[in-house]
Design a protein around this motif. Structure first.
Motif, PDB file in Angstrom:
ATOM      1  N   ALA A 176       2.874 -10.064  11.848  1.00 39.12           N
ATOM      2  CA  ALA A 176       2.923  -8.927  12.771  1.00 39.12           C
ATOM      3  C   ALA A 176       2.893  -7.614  12.005  1.00 39.12           C
ATOM      4  N   GLY A 177       3.583  -7.577  10.859  1.00 34.98           N
ATOM      5  CA  GLY A 177       3.567  -6.376  10.036  1.00 34.98           C
ATOM      6  C   GLY A 177       2.194  -6.095   9.452  1.00 34.98           C
ATOM      7  N   VAL A 178       1.515  -7.144   9.020  1.00 36.28           N
ATOM      8  CA  VAL A 178       0.150  -6.993   8.501  1.00 36.28           C
ATOM      9  C   VAL A 178      -0.756  -6.414   9.586  1.00 36.28           C
ATOM     10  N   GLY A 179      -0.591  -6.888  10.803  1.00 39.84           N
ATOM     11  CA  GLY A 179      -1.384  -6.374  11.912  1.00 39.84           C
ATOM     12  C   GLY A 179      -1.143  -4.893  12.149  1.00 39.84           C
ATOM     13  N   ARG A 180       0.118  -4.480  12.065  1.00 44.98           N
ATOM     14  CA  ARG A 180       0.445  -3.064  12.230  1.00 44.98           C
ATOM     15  C   ARG A 180      -0.232  -2.218  11.150  1.00 44.98           C
ATOM     16  N   LEU A 181      -0.197  -2.675   9.915  1.00 45.12           N
ATOM     17  CA  LEU A 181      -0.807  -1.910   8.827  1.00 45.12           C
ATOM     18  C   LEU A 181      -2.329  -1.889   8.956  1.00 45.12           C
ATOM     19  N   ARG A 182      -2.906  -2.984   9.371  1.00 41.21           N
ATOM     20  CA  ARG A 182      -4.357  -2.998   9.555  1.00 41.21           C
ATOM     21  C   ARG A 182      -4.784  -2.034  10.653  1.00 41.21           C
ATOM     22  N   SER A 183      -3.924  -1.809  11.623  1.00 40.59           N
ATOM     23  CA  SER A 183      -4.266  -0.909  12.721  1.00 40.59           C
ATOM     24  C   SER A 183      -4.399   0.536  12.265  1.00 40.59           C
ATOM     25  N   ILE A 184      -3.854   0.867  11.082  1.00 41.24           N
ATOM     26  CA  ILE A 184      -3.994   2.232  10.546  1.00 41.24           C
ATOM     27  C   ILE A 184      -4.868   2.242   9.287  1.00 41.24           C
ATOM     28  N   GLY A 185      -5.621   1.170   9.091  1.00 43.99           N
ATOM     29  CA  GLY A 185      -6.607   1.157   8.014  1.00 43.99           C
ATOM     30  C   GLY A 185      -6.130   0.626   6.681  1.00 43.99           C
ATOM     31  N   LEU A 186      -4.998  -0.082   6.658  1.00 43.81           N
ATOM     32  CA  LEU A 186      -4.484  -0.662   5.420  1.00 43.81           C
ATOM     33  C   LEU A 186      -4.488  -2.184   5.542  1.00 43.81           C
ATOM     34  N   ASP A 187      -4.771  -2.851   4.428  1.00 44.85           N
ATOM     35  CA  ASP A 187      -4.769  -4.317   4.423  1.00 44.85           C
ATOM     36  C   ASP A 187      -3.936  -4.811   3.247  1.00 44.85           C
ATOM     37  N   PRO A 188      -2.676  -5.155   3.495  1.00 43.87           N
ATOM     38  CA  PRO A 188      -1.791  -5.572   2.400  1.00 43.87           C
ATOM     39  C   PRO A 188      -2.182  -6.896   1.757  1.00 43.87           C
ATOM     40  N   ASP A 189      -3.106  -7.645   2.381  1.00 46.46           N
ATOM     41  CA  ASP A 189      -3.574  -8.881   1.766  1.00 46.46           C
ATOM     42  C   ASP A 189      -4.694  -8.627   0.756  1.00 46.46           C
ATOM     43  N   ARG A 190      -5.207  -7.407   0.733  1.00 45.56           N
ATOM     44  CA  ARG A 190      -6.275  -7.056  -0.211  1.00 45.56           C
ATOM     45  C   ARG A 190      -5.794  -6.086  -1.293  1.00 45.56           C
ATOM     46  N   ARG A 191      -4.916  -5.168  -0.906  1.00 43.85           N
ATOM     47  CA  ARG A 191      -4.383  -4.180  -1.849  1.00 43.85           C
ATOM     48  C   ARG A 191      -2.897  -3.998  -1.560  1.00 43.85           C
ATOM     49  N   PRO A 192      -2.080  -3.862  -2.617  1.00 42.05           N
ATOM     50  CA  PRO A 192      -0.650  -3.645  -2.373  1.00 42.05           C
ATOM     51  C   PRO A 192      -0.419  -2.337  -1.620  1.00 42.05           C
ATOM     52  N   VAL A 193       0.514  -2.387  -0.684  1.00 48.32           N
ATOM     53  CA  VAL A 193       0.879  -1.203   0.093  1.00 48.32           C
ATOM     54  C   VAL A 193       2.346  -0.874  -0.174  1.00 48.32           C
ATOM     55  N   VAL A 194       2.597   0.364  -0.565  1.00 52.80           N
ATOM     56  CA  VAL A 194       3.961   0.838  -0.807  1.00 52.80           C
ATOM     57  C   VAL A 194       4.421   1.647   0.402  1.00 52.80           C
ATOM     58  N   GLY A 195       5.562   1.291   0.941  1.00 50.67           N
ATOM     59  CA  GLY A 195       6.140   2.053   2.040  1.00 50.67           C
ATOM     60  C   GLY A 195       6.904   3.256   1.515  1.00 50.67           C
ATOM     61  N   LEU A 196       6.748   4.383   2.172  1.00 49.43           N
ATOM     62  CA  LEU A 196       7.439   5.619   1.807  1.00 49.43           C
ATOM     63  C   LEU A 196       8.305   6.049   2.985  1.00 49.43           C
ATOM     64  N   CYS A 197       9.616   5.901   2.830  1.00 47.54           N
ATOM     65  CA  CYS A 197      10.553   6.249   3.907  1.00 47.54           C
ATOM     66  C   CYS A 197      11.336   7.474   3.452  1.00 47.54           C
ATOM     67  N   LEU A 198      10.764   8.636   3.682  1.00 50.28           N
ATOM     68  CA  LEU A 198      11.262   9.882   3.117  1.00 50.28           C
ATOM     69  C   LEU A 198      11.858  10.778   4.203  1.00 50.28           C
TER      70      LEU A 198
ATOM     71  N   PHE B 166       7.984  -3.988   6.986  1.00 50.89           N
ATOM     72  CA  PHE B 166       8.573  -3.995   5.647  1.00 50.89           C
ATOM     73  C   PHE B 166       8.227  -5.291   4.908  1.00 50.89           C
ATOM     74  N   GLU B 167       8.121  -6.379   5.638  1.00 52.39           N
ATOM     75  CA  GLU B 167       7.752  -7.647   5.001  1.00 52.39           C
ATOM     76  C   GLU B 167       6.311  -7.624   4.488  1.00 52.39           C
ATOM     77  N   ALA B 168       5.493  -6.735   5.047  1.00 51.69           N
ATOM     78  CA  ALA B 168       4.107  -6.628   4.611  1.00 51.69           C
ATOM     79  C   ALA B 168       3.939  -5.658   3.442  1.00 51.69           C
ATOM     80  N   PHE B 169       4.974  -4.871   3.141  1.00 49.59           N
ATOM     81  CA  PHE B 169       4.910  -3.948   2.006  1.00 49.59           C
ATOM     82  C   PHE B 169       5.095  -4.710   0.697  1.00 49.59           C
ATOM     83  N   ALA B 170       4.488  -4.176  -0.374  1.00 54.82           N
ATOM     84  CA  ALA B 170       4.705  -4.728  -1.710  1.00 54.82           C
ATOM     85  C   ALA B 170       5.966  -4.154  -2.339  1.00 54.82           C
ATOM     86  N   ALA B 171       6.350  -2.951  -1.916  1.00 53.80           N
ATOM     87  CA  ALA B 171       7.544  -2.268  -2.413  1.00 53.80           C
ATOM     88  C   ALA B 171       7.790  -1.094  -1.480  1.00 53.80           C
ATOM     89  N   ALA B 172       8.956  -0.454  -1.633  1.00 50.34           N
ATOM     90  CA  ALA B 172       9.263   0.693  -0.780  1.00 50.34           C
ATOM     91  C   ALA B 172      10.066   1.731  -1.547  1.00 50.34           C
TER      92      ALA B 172
END
Length: 333
Positions: free
Chosen positions: A173-195, A268-274
């Motif tokens: 479900a998290g991967v789907g959310r990220l893909r909806s904004i143009g990110l694919d965590p299965d192809r490239r690592p995605v870092v979450g920024l909670c600032l 968060f489970e779809a992020f590589a780090a945060a």
């Protein structure tokens, strides 16, 4: 059975906390609270009652209606989160007085899932001590809060944050959310920024550090997650700073947190780090089992880091790059 062994107040129950301010952490705690209490006979006091009722499927009323509603509810829960911290506004500082008024009428008052700052005004500490002595249950979410209350003569039970009662929707479900904004965590690592820009000086330093990290790591994607989108106080609306950062680096993406905290946990489970400033970003990243670069902005964050043996990172470009390099490891090798 939900693992939260505390005495719950009588029903119907009025729930009071920092709800309706579009803070994803607070809403996750409310979702956990409702899993604990159920919804039958529950009324939630909210700054945005229609929104709270729609999102959580629970009866909700506005702040002005709370004093009268108290008369119709033999039980009151105050919680959860940093309701007794130095960053709370005027309404937050009135909570101990409200709780004492409730207790004075003979009603059950429970303090559940709260955090307490040591650096609070002496008057607030005295009121909290009086309320804690009269409460039927007091449950805190960290050992330091328990120690602070003990110093005030209040015995509190240590329990996990209320958000821990909410299950994740799962990584897919998290991967789907990220893909909806143009990110694919299965192809490239995605870092979450909670600032957050609650501390402007800290925010300015971190702004520069994040831009430097983005430029130095072209093989990594970055996703800003504004956990607080306060509708009235700009300093607590993380989306403002997020959009400013995204305007400077177009490959940055901004993901507005979903209303369902289970879906947010999945992200968060779809992020590589945060990179985590907000308290609940630390909790969510820890639950997801991903590496954390912690930049605490408040005392409650320091409490959590101390309990988990983590050290705050310096908000500088070199420290940010070092932290992300260690967190991502082979993903950027």
């Amino acid at each position: 059975m939900i693992p939260f062994p505390v005495r719950l107040p009588a029903r119907p129950t009025l729930v009071v906390g920092g709800y309706g301010y579009r803070n994803a952490g607070d809403e996750a705690m409310l979702a956990g609270m409702l899993r604990l209490l159920g919804r039958d006979g529950i009324t939630v006091v909210s700054r945005a009652p229609a929104e709270t009722a729609a999102v959580h499927d629970v009866r909700s009323i506005g702040l002005a209606a709370a004093p009268r509603a108290m008369l119709a509810h033999p039980g009151v829960v105050i919680g959860g989160g940093g309701l007794f911290g130095r960053d709370m506004g005027a309404l937050g500082r009135l909570l101990p007085l409200f709780g004492l008024l409730v207790a004075a009428t003979g009603r059950d008052v429970a303090l559940l899932g709260i955090g307490v700052d040591r650096d609070m005004p002496a008057s607030s500490a005295r009121l909290l001590a009086m309320l804690g002595a009269r409460a039927t249950s007091v449950a805190v979410r960290d050992a330091e809060s328990r120690a602070i209350l003990a110093s005030l003569g209040v015995d509190a039970r240590l329990q996990p944050d209320l958000s821990s009662l909410v299950p994740s929707a799962g990584r897919d479900a998290g991967v789907g959310r990220l893909r909806s904004i143009g990110l694919d965590p299965d192809r490239r690592p995605v870092v979450g920024l909670c600032l957050t820009a609650v501390d402007p000086a800290l925010a300015d330093r971190l702004h520069a550090a994040v831009l430097a990290a983005i430029d130095a790591l072209p093989g990594v994607d970055f996703c800003l997650v504004p956990l607080s989108r306060h509708p009235f106080v700009a300093a607590h609306n993380d989306e403002i700073a997020a959009r400013r950062l995204a305007a400077e680096r177009p490959r940055l993406r901004v993901l507005v947190p979903p209303d369902d905290p289970a879906e947010l946990l999945a992200v968060f489970e779809a992020f590589a780090a945060a990179v985590c400033m907000r308290y609940h970003s630390l909790l969510f990243a820890d639950r997801a089992g991903i590496p954390i670069v912690p930049i605490p902005y408040a005392e409650k964050c320091l409490h959590w880091l101390a309990e988990h043996g983590l050290v705050a990172a310096d908000p500088s470009p070199s420290s940010m790059l070092a932290g992300l390099g260690a967190a991502l490891g082979e993903a950027i090798a």
